[in-house]
Design an enzyme around this catalytic site. Structure first.
Site, short mmCIF file in Angstrom:
data_model
loop_
_atom_site.label_atom_id
_atom_site.label_comp_id
_atom_site.label_asym_id
_atom_site.label_seq_id
_atom_site.Cartn_x
_atom_site.Cartn_y
_atom_site.Cartn_z
N HIS A 69 0.87 -1.19 0.00
CA HIS A 69 0.00 0.00 0.00
C HIS A 69 0.91 1.24 0.00
CE1 HIS A 69 -3.48 2.38 0.58
NE2 HIS A 69 -3.82 2.08 1.82
N HIS A 78 -2.81 -2.79 -10.07
CA HIS A 78 -3.73 -2.20 -9.10
C HIS A 78 -4.98 -3.05 -9.03
CE1 HIS A 78 -6.14 0.79 -7.01
NE2 HIS A 78 -5.01 1.35 -6.70
N ASP A 136 2.38 5.01 -7.52
CA ASP A 136 3.68 4.94 -6.84
C ASP A 136 4.86 4.83 -7.78
OD1 ASP A 136 2.77 5.05 -4.17
OD2 ASP A 136 1.95 3.06 -4.44
N1 CMC Z 1 4.44 -7.29 -11.14
C1 CMC Z 1 4.33 -8.51 -11.73
N2 CMC Z 1 3.21 -9.23 -11.71
C2 CMC Z 1 2.14 -8.71 -11.09
C3 CMC Z 1 2.18 -7.45 -10.46
C4 CMC Z 1 3.38 -6.74 -10.52
N3 CMC Z 1 3.48 -5.53 -9.95
N4 CMC Z 1 0.97 -7.18 -9.91
C5 CMC Z 1 0.21 -8.23 -10.18
N5 CMC Z 1 0.91 -9.16 -10.89
C6 CMC Z 1 0.41 -10.42 -11.43
C7 CMC Z 1 0.25 -11.47 -10.35
O1 CMC Z 1 1.42 -12.25 -10.21
C8 CMC Z 1 -0.92 -12.26 -10.85
O2 CMC Z 1 -0.47 -13.07 -11.89
P1 CMC Z 1 -1.10 -14.58 -12.05
O3 CMC Z 1 -2.54 -14.35 -12.43
O4 CMC Z 1 -0.28 -15.22 -13.11
O5 CMC Z 1 -0.97 -15.24 -10.70
C9 CMC Z 1 -1.82 -11.19 -11.49
O6 CMC Z 1 -0.92 -10.16 -11.91
C10 CMC Z 1 -2.87 -10.60 -10.56
O7 CMC Z 1 -2.21 -10.14 -9.38
P2 CMC Z 1 -2.88 -10.08 -7.93
O8 CMC Z 1 -1.81 -10.05 -6.90
O9 CMC Z 1 -3.90 -11.17 -7.83
O10 CMC Z 1 -3.64 -8.68 -8.01
P3 CMC Z 1 -4.20 -7.88 -6.77
O11 CMC Z 1 -5.32 -7.06 -7.30
O12 CMC Z 1 -4.49 -8.77 -5.62
O13 CMC Z 1 -2.96 -6.96 -6.33
C11 CMC Z 1 -1.45 -5.15 -6.14
C12 CMC Z 1 -2.84 -5.59 -6.60
C13 CMC Z 1 -1.36 -3.63 -6.22
C14 CMC Z 1 -1.23 -5.56 -4.67
C15 CMC Z 1 -0.39 -5.82 -7.04
O14 CMC Z 1 -0.60 -5.43 -8.39
C16 CMC Z 1 1.05 -5.51 -6.60
O15 CMC Z 1 1.57 -6.22 -5.73
N6 CMC Z 1 1.69 -4.47 -7.21
C17 CMC Z 1 3.02 -4.07 -6.81
C18 CMC Z 1 2.96 -3.24 -5.54
C19 CMC Z 1 2.40 -1.85 -5.81
O16 CMC Z 1 2.78 -1.18 -6.75
N7 CMC Z 1 1.47 -1.44 -4.93
C20 CMC Z 1 0.89 -0.07 -4.99
C21 CMC Z 1 -0.56 -0.11 -5.32
S1 CMC Z 1 -1.21 1.50 -5.72
C22 CMC Z 1 -1.12 2.44 -4.27
C23 CMC Z 1 -1.99 2.00 -3.18
O17 CMC Z 1 -3.15 1.66 -3.38
O18 CMC Z 1 -1.51 2.03 -2.07
#
Ligand code: CMC
Length: 422
Positions: free
Chosen positions: A263, A302, A358
């Protein structure tokens, strides 16, 4: 076509029709037909926990609006304090309302001396500023006992002003302590962002005047971070607020949620990632490793946006304005290359992973001289107005205490075995 769904319990053949209202269906209606059958939704991926009229997001189209106003217009034409007023009150202020609001915020920036001398100075010398912020926000509740009266309009109003006003003071104090510098008192002759920069950077000069372009860039970042509907920290704020705890305690919970790298800690993770990549030659191999499941491309993806995060677009432009003053951040080229590769690579496009807020904000903070540990703290300062808007909305909705159910998967009943028989 009727705007409703019909569900049938195949065990009994009984059906019920539930209307679709504001894009959702009522779980209470569902429960009437299926008592004791719960929605299984870890991470609330498909659950709307409330009705809200504060932020609107269309994740498919990459749209964000506060109280109906597009984020692009607010970032270009408004100020953080005006946006905070809008979030909290629901409407843009008149000139008189705005002047009174700014006056009140400006004159509530001081913190109790015990907070500084006894509390903040009690931390270990290398305390993380976000840990200090979480605890000091909670500690504020002990100075304002009227804050417990959450249904008293005047008390609520006062706590909202105090929290928005004192957050930069606590944030800067946490930084000064962590680098062994003396506390800088707020300067009431300065605006919100310039005052924060003064409390961060002032040394021996009688008055610190921040570069106006850098102060404006920070104000834009504050606008962009002010609210984002039901994110993890806002959900924490609403959850704790639903027990009718005072807003400082609820806000401390929200800060704690923001601390995590998924986050508010993500922009710090972006800089660490860019530094670990180190040079343009390593970008391809880094992306390959991410695609093979070794780590994530920080600042990408996201839960809600399945398109370019509109805040990332504005931040990218703001970054150029900041670099014109501070000089280009050497990590920028690596970031641009990563973005270019990711936006054309099937792994990222098929998962609809785009830069989020971010990805570029950390580069700005770094160029402005903020240490990495301050990044989540910088996020918490403006998000406080969003948290408070949600807290006020929640209380006005007279909502129930947050109390989800679980699907129990542990052992069935078993008898206690004394220790010597195990
Ligand atoms: N890099 C590589 N792969 C990714 C990423 C990433 N940043 N984000 C998601 N994926 C892949 C993930 O491995 C999964 O692939 P598969 O379907 O093959 O297993 C797929 O995309 C879906 O990911 P998820 O984790 O199920 O998606 P989510 O909606 O639960 O997570 C997130 C959202 C923001 C936590 C995630 O995209 C992430 O960890 N991003 C990197 C950290 C980041 O930038 N966070 C800031 C978010 S914006 C500011 C805020 O809200 O605070």
């Amino acid at each position: 076509m009727t705007d409703s769904i019909t569900i049938t319990d195949n065990r009994t053949g009984q059906s019920t029709e539930i209307p679709i209202v504001n894009g959702g269906v009522s779980a209470a209606e569902w429960s009437k037909l299926l008592p004791g059958i719960w929605f299984y939704d870890p991470g609330f991926v498909s659950t709307a926990c409330c009705e809200s009229s504060i932020s609107y997001i269309d994740g498919e189209a990459g749209i964000l609006r506060y109280r109906g106003y597009p984020i692009e217009q607010l970032a270009e034409r408004s100020t953080y304090l005006e946006v905070a007023y809008l979030l909290v009150h629901g409407e843009l202020p008149t000139k008189a309302e705005f002047d009174a609001w700014v006056h009140e915020i400006t004159h509530h920036t001081f913190i109790h001396e015990n907070m500084r001398k006894r509390f903040l100075e009690g931390f270990h010398h290398d305390a993380h500023p976000m840990g200090m912020l979480v605890s000091s926000v909670a500690a504020l509740s002990t100075f304002y006992l009227d804050a417990k009266d959450v249904f008293d309009e005047e008390s609520r109003r006062k706590q909202v002003i105090r929290l928005i006003a004192k957050m930069p003071t606590l944030a800067a104090a946490a930084h000064r302590f962590s680098v062994g510098m003396p506390f800088v008192y707020p300067d009431n002759s300065l605006g919100f962002a310039p005052n924060f920069l003064s409390m961060m950077w002032k040394t021996a000069e009688p008055r610190f005047d921040a570069n106006p372009a850098l102060a404006r860039a920070l104000d834009i970042l504050f606008i962009l971070h002010a609210d984002h509907e039901q994110n993890c920290s806002t959900t924490a704020m609403r959850t704790v607020g639903s027990s009718h705890a005072d807003p400082y305690s609820a806000c401390a919970a929200a800060c704690a949620a923001l601390y995590g790298p998924r986050h508010g800690g993500a922009n710090e993770a972006v800089i660490r990632m860019l530094e670990s990549i180190g040079s343009m030659d390593n970008v391809d191999s880094f992306v390959d490793a991410v695609k093979q499941g070794h780590g994530r491309l920080q600042g990408f993806g996201h839960r809600v946006y399945k398109n370019y995060d509109p805040r990332a677009r504005i931040i990218k432009e703001t970054a150029d304005q900041v670099f014109a003053i501070t000089g280009k951040n050497p990590l920028l080229d690596i970031a641009l290359k990563l973005e270019e590769i990711a936006l054309s690579d099937e792994y990222f496009t098929s998962r609809r992973l785009y830069p989020n807020v971010d990805f570029y904000s950390g580069l700005i903070y770094q160029s402005m001289g903020f240490p990495l540990a301050m990044y989540p703290v910088l996020f918490a300062i403006p998000r406080t107005s969003g948290w408070l808007a949600h807290w006020l909305e929640l209380l006005d909705q007279n909502s129930k205490i947050a109390r989800p159910r679980q699907l129990y998967t542990g052992p069935a009943e078993r008898g206690y075995v004394s220790m010597d028989e195990r």
